[in-house]
Write an enzyme that holds these catalytic residues in place. Structure first.
Site, PDB file in Angstrom:
ATOM      1  N   LYS A  25       0.863  -1.186   0.000  1.00  0.00           N
ATOM      2  CA  LYS A  25       0.000   0.000   0.000  1.00  0.00           C
ATOM      3  C   LYS A  25       0.893   1.227   0.000  1.00  0.00           C
ATOM      4  CE  LYS A  25      -2.072   2.698   2.863  1.00  0.00           C
ATOM      5  NZ  LYS A  25      -2.108   3.937   2.025  1.00  0.00           N
TER       6      LYS A  25
ATOM      7  N   GLU B 108      10.062   1.327  10.474  1.00  0.00           N
ATOM      8  CA  GLU B 108      11.122   2.299  10.169  1.00  0.00           C
ATOM      9  C   GLU B 108      10.473   3.663  10.259  1.00  0.00           C
ATOM     10  OE1 GLU B 108      13.104   4.999   9.091  1.00  0.00           O
ATOM     11  OE2 GLU B 108      12.738   4.436   6.995  1.00  0.00           O
TER      12      GLU B 108
ATOM     13  N   CYS C 128      13.920  10.692   6.852  1.00  0.00           N
ATOM     14  CA  CYS C 128      13.871  10.264   8.256  1.00  0.00           C
ATOM     15  C   CYS C 128      15.234  10.313   8.936  1.00  0.00           C
ATOM     16  CB  CYS C 128      13.286   8.862   8.348  1.00  0.00           C
ATOM     17  SG  CYS C 128      14.149   7.642   7.340  1.00  0.00           S
TER      18      CYS C 128
ATOM     19  N   GLU D 126      10.420  15.832  15.296  1.00  0.00           N
ATOM     20  CA  GLU D 126      10.793  15.795  13.879  1.00  0.00           C
ATOM     21  C   GLU D 126       9.979  16.835  13.108  1.00  0.00           C
ATOM     22  OE1 GLU D 126      11.624  12.281  10.673  1.00  0.00           O
ATOM     23  OE2 GLU D 126       9.694  12.226  11.708  1.00  0.00           O
TER      24      GLU D 126
END
Length: 485
Positions: free
Chosen positions: A179, A253, A288, A389
């Protein structure tokens, strides 16, 4: 080179079938560089998920029994086709996510590298004899694939994520239902079509852009044996709640707030180039493991702040198809609002000094989702912008005096994906590498995510590994067999 800007039609790919509509509705795809609607993306719902998992389950019986050498051959052919279609992948990344063509080659390069690396493992998966004579039993292990793997990826660097997840899963003998994010469906579709062209049997790879309901259906499906996800902690928690109820394993992750620690013996000019490009330049900061916190030793602090700001301020920003562009748009309007909100709160609370940027780009780019590269100095390590973040072109800079303070600052967030160390003292570099609470440490400019090395984080950055033998082992479960000796 001149690139065609036409937008391809998107289908749901189930085996060899392409469906032009799905029960999940339609997603209006907006070009992030222009803010204009450019495509309607069909979305899968639970019905299509059930079809894709059934197709993958059927293909699994063929794929798992295929000799490893044959799987290796097909994966190498697949890698060849990824490489041969580099320009098309670059074009699609610019269309769907605003990735500049100047940096877009990183996707197909890594996609090919990871696919070829795991092609090399496909015929080398073996078990062990674990009993020792004169034991009364012979005991050995059989490595076996899980079956159908559910793969859910986010929108930044989709081809990289596909290489990191699909290649080891297939090398181990699994099949997959993917997906992709609805914001970036074009690259995933080409990826799946090239797999078929390479001779990988239909149903081994299935691609379903889909709604949240589709993701939930994929995770919950009883024939999906494991889930691997790339994205953020908020979504990861929801996935884990589902997986916990089903006792289903997962690889996560997630995000990062990686510190780039610069000591006074480092090359200021070289570090400034690296620090600026890898934080506010590459993918507009939407990565990331990018080093989005710059920790600088006190004696060179002001010099480094000015050097980084000068480099960041001269990185060309503009049309992703312009051969000079380094910084493209962020993914959408919501990202603009969120990123600017974090910068404004830092300014208004006194949590940091804006040295560069902190605003949306106007003029000819006003309709797109462009933000000026932003550098904040003297950032309070306890502030939101130092702890959370940002996932945008924002670099925060902090000062330290001694090694111990640098370690404490680097380890002060809940994330633990990457760390970067800049020093000519290799003893110090190794001490810090041991002290940093991260899954990966880069010393003096080593590159990110080579296929041969395990990659993954701790804390808010998730768990599990992608890359190297550990990345293959994520898709293998061991069966122990014993018999009379």
């Amino acid at each position: 080179m001149t690139f065609d800007r036409s937008v391809p039609a998107v289908s749901l790919l189930i085996g060899e079938r392409e469906l032009n509509a799905g029960s999940g509705g339609v997603f209006a795809h907006i070009n992030p560089a222009t803010g204009e609607h450019q495509a309607d993306i069909p979305l899968a719902g639970p019905a299509e998920v059930n079809q894709a998992v059934a197709c993958a389950s059927e293909a699994f019986e063929v794929w798992r029994r295929m000799p490893g050498a044959q799987r290796s051959l097909l994966l190498n052919r697949f890698a060849d086709l990824i490489q041969a279609n580099t320009q098309e992948f670059i074009r699609l990344a610019a269309i769907e996510g605003g990735t500049p063509i100047t940096v877009g080659a990183g996707g197909p390069r890594l996609g090919e590298e990871w696919t070829r690396y795991y092609a090399g493992w496909a015929d080398k998966i073996d078990g062990q004899v674990v009993s020792m004579p004169p034991a009364e039993e012979l005991i050995y292990t059989r490595p076996e694939p899980y079956g159908v793997i559910g793969i859910i990826i986010t929108w930044n660097g989709p081809l990289i994520s596909l290489g990191m997840k699909v290649a080891p899963a297939l090398a181990a003998g699994n099949t997959v239902v993917i997906k992709p994010a609805e914001q970036t469906p074009f690259v995933a579709q080409l990826f799946a079509r090239l797999a078929l062209e390479a001779g990988i049997p239909p149903g081994v790879i299935n691609v379903l852009p889909g709604s949240t309901e589709a993701a939930q259906a994929l995770i919950a499906h009883p024939e999906v044996q494991k889930v691997t996800f790339t994205g953020g902690p908020v979504t990861a928690r929801k996935i884990l709640h589902q997986c916990a109820d089903l006792l289903k394993p997962a690889v996560l992750e997630l995000g990062g707030k990686s510190a780039n620690i610069v000591f006074e013996d480092a090359d200021i000019s070289a570090v400034a180039q690296m620090a600026a490009f890898w934080s506010v330049g590459l993918l507009s900061g939407q990565g990331c493991e990018l080093p989005t916190r710059l920790l600088v030793q006190d004696s060179i602090y002001e010099q480094m702040v000015q050097a980084v700001a000068a480099v960041a301020g001269h990185l060309p920003l503009g049309d992703p198809f312009n051969a000079n562009t380094i910084i493209g748009p962020v993914i959408n309007q919501d990202a603009c609002t969120r990123i600017l909100g974090m910068v404004e709160r830092a300014k208004s609370s006194g949590a940091g000094r804006v040295v560069l940027g902190g605003e949306r780009v106007g003029g000819e780019f006003a309709n797109g989702y462009y933000l000026r590269p932003t550098v904040l100095a003297d950032v309070d390590p306890r502030s939101e912008i130092a702890q959370q973040e940002v996932f945008g072109p924002v670099l925060v800079i902090q000062r330290f005096k001694e090694e111990a303070e640098a370690i404490a600052l680097a380890n002060s967030t809940g994330y633990g994906l990457g760390g970067y160390i800049q020093t000519n003292d290799l003893g110090r570099a190794n001490r810090l590498a041991a002290a940093l609470k991260t899954g990966y440490v880069h010393i003096n400019g080593t590159r990110n995510i080579p296929a041969c090395a395990p990659f993954g984080g701790i804390g808010l950055s998730g768990y599990g590994k992608e890359g190297g033998r550990p990345g293959l082992d994520e898709f293998i479960r061991l069966k122990t067999v014993s018999m009379p000796a």
